[in-house]
Structures are given as C-alpha cells and as structure tokens.
Motif scaffolding. Structure first.
Motif, PDB file in Angstrom:
ATOM      1  N   ALA A  38       6.242  -3.917  -6.893  1.00  0.00           N
ATOM      2  CA  ALA A  38       5.983  -3.599  -5.486  1.00  0.00           C
ATOM      3  C   ALA A  38       7.273  -3.372  -4.711  1.00  0.00           C
ATOM      4  CB  ALA A  38       5.179  -4.722  -4.838  1.00  0.00           C
ATOM      5  N   ALA A  39       8.379  -3.168  -5.407  1.00  0.00           N
ATOM      6  CA  ALA A  39       9.660  -2.982  -4.727  1.00  0.00           C
ATOM      7  C   ALA A  39       9.621  -1.749  -3.827  1.00  0.00           C
ATOM      8  CB  ALA A  39      10.781  -2.849  -5.749  1.00  0.00           C
ATOM      9  N   ALA A  40      10.066  -1.925  -2.595  1.00  0.00           N
ATOM     10  CA  ALA A  40      10.109  -0.808  -1.651  1.00  0.00           C
ATOM     11  C   ALA A  40      11.191   0.182  -2.054  1.00  0.00           C
ATOM     12  CB  ALA A  40      10.368  -1.331  -0.243  1.00  0.00           C
ATOM     13  N   LEU A  41      10.962   1.437  -1.749  1.00  0.00           N
ATOM     14  CA  LEU A  41      11.947   2.495  -1.976  1.00  0.00           C
ATOM     15  C   LEU A  41      12.058   3.285  -0.679  1.00  0.00           C
ATOM     16  CD1 LEU A  41      13.829   4.049  -3.885  1.00  0.00           C
ATOM     17  CD2 LEU A  41      11.861   5.465  -4.535  1.00  0.00           C
ATOM     18  N   LEU A  42      13.196   3.152  -0.037  1.00  0.00           N
ATOM     19  CA  LEU A  42      13.396   3.808   1.255  1.00  0.00           C
ATOM     20  C   LEU A  42      14.481   4.867   1.142  1.00  0.00           C
ATOM     21  CD1 LEU A  42      13.245   0.567   3.399  1.00  0.00           C
ATOM     22  CD2 LEU A  42      11.487   2.310   3.199  1.00  0.00           C
ATOM     23  N   PRO A  43      14.281   5.998   1.847  1.00  0.00           N
ATOM     24  CA  PRO A  43      13.289   6.229   2.903  1.00  0.00           C
ATOM     25  C   PRO A  43      11.934   6.750   2.420  1.00  0.00           C
ATOM     26  CG  PRO A  43      14.739   8.109   2.801  1.00  0.00           C
ATOM     27  CD  PRO A  43      15.243   7.129   1.767  1.00  0.00           C
ATOM     28  N   LEU A 103       0.832  -1.202   0.000  1.00  0.00           N
ATOM     29  CA  LEU A 103       0.000   0.000   0.000  1.00  0.00           C
ATOM     30  C   LEU A 103       0.868   1.253   0.000  1.00  0.00           C
ATOM     31  CD1 LEU A 103      -2.700   1.475   0.188  1.00  0.00           C
ATOM     32  CD2 LEU A 103      -2.626   1.159   2.672  1.00  0.00           C
ATOM     33  N   LEU A 104       1.966   1.222   0.722  1.00  0.00           N
ATOM     34  CA  LEU A 104       2.875   2.369   0.741  1.00  0.00           C
ATOM     35  C   LEU A 104       3.456   2.622  -0.647  1.00  0.00           C
ATOM     36  CD1 LEU A 104       4.741   1.552   4.072  1.00  0.00           C
ATOM     37  CD2 LEU A 104       2.872   3.186   3.739  1.00  0.00           C
ATOM     38  N   VAL A 105       3.789   1.542  -1.353  1.00  0.00           N
ATOM     39  CA  VAL A 105       4.304   1.681  -2.723  1.00  0.00           C
ATOM     40  C   VAL A 105       3.228   2.265  -3.631  1.00  0.00           C
ATOM     41  CG1 VAL A 105       5.191   0.446  -4.731  1.00  0.00           C
ATOM     42  CG2 VAL A 105       5.957  -0.197  -2.433  1.00  0.00           C
ATOM     43  N   ALA A 106       2.000   1.763  -3.503  1.00  0.00           N
ATOM     44  CA  ALA A 106       0.902   2.261  -4.341  1.00  0.00           C
ATOM     45  C   ALA A 106       0.677   3.751  -4.117  1.00  0.00           C
ATOM     46  CB  ALA A 106      -0.373   1.473  -4.049  1.00  0.00           C
ATOM     47  N   ARG A 107       0.753   4.194  -2.868  1.00  0.00           N
ATOM     48  CA  ARG A 107       0.597   5.624  -2.570  1.00  0.00           C
ATOM     49  C   ARG A 107       1.742   6.424  -3.179  1.00  0.00           C
ATOM     50  NH1 ARG A 107      -2.179   7.944   1.566  1.00  0.00           N
ATOM     51  NH2 ARG A 107      -0.303   9.122   2.119  1.00  0.00           N
ATOM     52  N   ARG A 108       2.953   5.917  -3.038  1.00  0.00           N
ATOM     53  CA  ARG A 108       4.107   6.639  -3.596  1.00  0.00           C
ATOM     54  C   ARG A 108       4.015   6.736  -5.115  1.00  0.00           C
ATOM     55  NH1 ARG A 108       8.413   3.945  -5.299  1.00  0.00           N
ATOM     56  NH2 ARG A 108       8.240   2.285  -3.738  1.00  0.00           N
ATOM     57  N   GLY A 142     -13.085   7.129  -3.178  1.00  0.00           N
ATOM     58  CA  GLY A 142     -13.662   8.222  -2.407  1.00  0.00           C
ATOM     59  C   GLY A 142     -13.420   9.579  -3.039  1.00  0.00           C
ATOM     60  N   PRO A 143     -14.026  10.608  -2.456  1.00  0.00           N
ATOM     61  CA  PRO A 143     -13.897  11.967  -2.998  1.00  0.00           C
ATOM     62  C   PRO A 143     -12.458  12.466  -3.037  1.00  0.00           C
ATOM     63  CG  PRO A 143     -15.670  11.841  -1.374  1.00  0.00           C
ATOM     64  CD  PRO A 143     -14.927  10.554  -1.291  1.00  0.00           C
ATOM     65  N   ASP A 144     -11.643  12.021  -2.068  1.00  0.00           N
ATOM     66  CA  ASP A 144     -10.260  12.496  -2.027  1.00  0.00           C
ATOM     67  C   ASP A 144      -9.307  11.611  -2.815  1.00  0.00           C
ATOM     68  OD1 ASP A 144     -10.373  10.298  -0.414  1.00  0.00           O
ATOM     69  OD2 ASP A 144      -9.427  11.243   1.332  1.00  0.00           O
ATOM     70  N   ARG A 145      -9.848  10.541  -3.449  1.00  0.00           N
ATOM     71  CA  ARG A 145      -9.047   9.640  -4.287  1.00  0.00           C
ATOM     72  C   ARG A 145      -7.887   9.020  -3.509  1.00  0.00           C
ATOM     73  NH1 ARG A 145     -11.048   7.823  -8.749  1.00  0.00           N
ATOM     74  NH2 ARG A 145      -9.120   7.951  -9.943  1.00  0.00           N
ATOM     75  N   ALA A 146      -8.111   8.740  -2.237  1.00  0.00           N
ATOM     76  CA  ALA A 146      -7.081   8.092  -1.428  1.00  0.00           C
ATOM     77  C   ALA A 146      -6.872   6.661  -1.916  1.00  0.00           C
ATOM     78  CB  ALA A 146      -7.482   8.090   0.041  1.00  0.00           C
ATOM     79  N   ILE A 147      -5.625   6.214  -1.915  1.00  0.00           N
ATOM     80  CA  ILE A 147      -5.311   4.865  -2.371  1.00  0.00           C
ATOM     81  C   ILE A 147      -5.678   3.863  -1.281  1.00  0.00           C
ATOM     82  CG2 ILE A 147      -3.534   3.350  -3.304  1.00  0.00           C
ATOM     83  CD1 ILE A 147      -4.093   5.816  -5.001  1.00  0.00           C
TER      84      ILE A 147
END
Length: 204
Positions: A162-167, A102-107, A134-139
């Motif tokens: 889905a590879a993580a990218l940190l930080p 989910l964090l990747v999808a948001r990024r 939703g109205p705010d198009r939140a992932i």
C-alpha cells in the motif's frame, strides 16, 4: 476560472495537484501535480508548496477540494485534512476525502479482490480489501484498512504493498474529485476525517 485542488500527505512526501476546469484558453483541462519530499518539514512548508502551484490569492477561485485521508502518519495526514476542511468551510466548497489505500489500488489497476498492506514494525500489518465492481469495473473499498496484530494472519487473497507513490496518487485523487464534480455529487466537509487504524496515543 474554476479549479480543483488535491492534497496528499499520508507519507513522508507531500503531493499537491491542481486541475483547471473552467479557465481561459490554454488552461482549461490542464493538470499540474508536484511531489515535495518534506518529511518533518511539512508543517513549515505546506503553504509555500501549495502556492507554487496555486497562489493564495487564487484560492477563492477554487470550485472543489480533495484530500487523502490516510492511513498514514498521524501528524502529516492530519495537517492536510485540517487545512482542506478549513478551506472547504471558509470558501463553502465541496470536499472529497479519499483513502490513500484506495488511490494505490486504482493506480495498481487491480483486477480481483486484493489486500493492500502496510507493515508496521513490531505492531503488525495495516490492511484493507479492494476490488473492481460494477459495469465500469471501478475500484472500490470492500473493507476499510485496519490493524492486524503480528500473530493474526490476513484472510486469504492476493496482496500488494500500500506504499504511496507521489505525485501519481495525487493524479488519482484529482480524477476521483473531477468525476464527483461531473456527477454533481455533494461532498460536505464535516465527515472528512483522518483515518487512523492504529491509535496515535497507544501506549501513553
């Protein structure tokens, strides 16, 4: 002084982030994030890395915790989830557990239902479905990550790694936790567990 601490170890890199919410002038609203490419040294260096951003004597001043729950490596993900659960229990703090996909999808800022995929050699693909809503198009997460065997095709739709990218993903984790705090959302530590789409004991 109040702060949010975020931990992410679903890859070979440890991500640590701190957001000060209520602090003396110059600190309030400040965010610090760091990435530590520890690999197998995570268990030995986890505490020292966190203390580079937030010394242990300041941990009682935390107001909320957040941790990435995976999917990821069995040992790495488990270490930070267990630590976050322990701190939340002992300090009586809310704990936000958020899936790393989910964090990747948001990024990535996806604009339509999209599969986040992670290939596992000889085992298949771990994939979850995410989309704005939703109205705010939140992932949001439409389907939690699960294992697709090598001979099982994914359902149709766009795909992204889905590879993580940190930080960077820690910044997303902090943002979600701060939003939850602003909304006064409860976040008990008990339900926060690592996500294991594949069994860590398969084949034993």
């Amino acid at each position: 002084m109040a702060a949010v601490l975020a931990l992410h170890s679903s890859s070979e890199v440890l991500g640590v982030g701190v957001r000060w919410l209520d602090a003396p002038s110059g600190l309030a609203g400040r965010t610090v994030v760091r990435a530590f490419p520890l690999g197998r040294e995570l268990s030995n260096q986890l505490f020292s890395c966190i203390e580079q951003l937030l010394p242990a004597e300041q941990w009682p001043q935390l107001s909320r915790l957040a941790v990435a729950t995976g999917p990821g490596g069995f040992t790495g993900t488990r270490l930070t989830v267990v630590l976050a659960r322990t701190l939340a229990q002992q300090l009586q703090l809310p704990l936000d557990g958020v899936g790393s996909f989910l964090l990747v999808a948001r990024r990535q800022g996806i604009g339509e239902p999209t599969w986040l995929v992670q290939e596992l050699p000889r085992r298949g693909v771990v994939a979850g479905l995410y989309a704005p809503a939703g109205p705010d198009r939140a992932i949001i997460e439409l389907q939690a990550p699960r294992l697709f065997a090598p001979d099982t095709p994914l359902p149709p739709g766009p795909q992204l790694s889905a590879a993580a990218l940190l930080p960077n993903d820690v910044e997303q984790l902090l943002e979600l936790s701060v939003q939850a705090a602003d909304q006064g959302l409860a976040a008990p530590w008990q339900p926060v567990l690592p996500s294991y789409p594949t069994s860590p004991v398969a084949g034993l």
